[in-house]
Design an enzyme around this catalytic site. Structure first.
Site: not given
Ligand code: CA2
Length: 145
Positions: A12, A19, A78, A108
């Protein structure tokens, strides 16, 4: 040729800057790549920034890094919280590994508080926004010193 630092990104993160800016900010992965390249190149290193939504692809890049990279900066997204396979792959890499999270995962949900990757990482940055990547590259340069 300059030695290479791999900067790996999990699922993602291709949506970065597009987003949920309230959590992840407005910078895109291309912006992150430019910021990291500036720090690395000033110190004589090259970077290779990669992103995949597929766990196996991340693992294959970690294997590739065994021959082609001197250090790994990784935001496993994730997979941080789920993947023993990514941890096992990182355990086969001999150089420094730094873990980056854009958000402060400790502020979180509880399921984000545990990281398999932290069992291998030589350092962790969380909650510094996308600036955390360039800071990790800065630290990587010191570790490689
Ligand atoms: O805070 C971080 O960098 C995470 O690794 C981001 C992951 C999350 O599952 C971790 O717990 C913390 C999620 C990445 C999703 O990236 C997006 C970026 C922009 C918009 C939507 C999702």
């Amino acid at each position: 040729m300059a030695e290479t630092i791999y900067i790996l990104n999990g699922p993602n993160l291709n949506l970065l800057g597009k987003r949920q800016p309230e959590i992840y900010g407005y910078d895109t992965l291309a912006d992150v790549e430019a910021a990291c390249a500036e720090v690395a190149e000033a110190a004589g290193y090259a970077i290779r920034l990669l992103q995949s939504n597929w766990e196996g692809q991340i693992i294959d890049w970690i294997h590739e890094a065994r021959n082609d990279a001197v250090g790994i900066v990784i935001n496993p997204a994730a997979f941080t919280h789920t993947s023993v396979a990514v941890l096992d792959a990182l355990n086969t890499f001999e150089g420094p590994v730094l873990e980056v999270h854009i958000s402060n995962v400790h502020k979180r949900e509880a399921f984000r508080h545990h990281s398999y990757v932290s069992l291998r990482a030589d350092g962790v940055i969380a909650g510094f926004g996308t600036e955390g990547y360039a800071l990790a590259v800065r630290r990587m340069v010191s570790l490689l010193g």
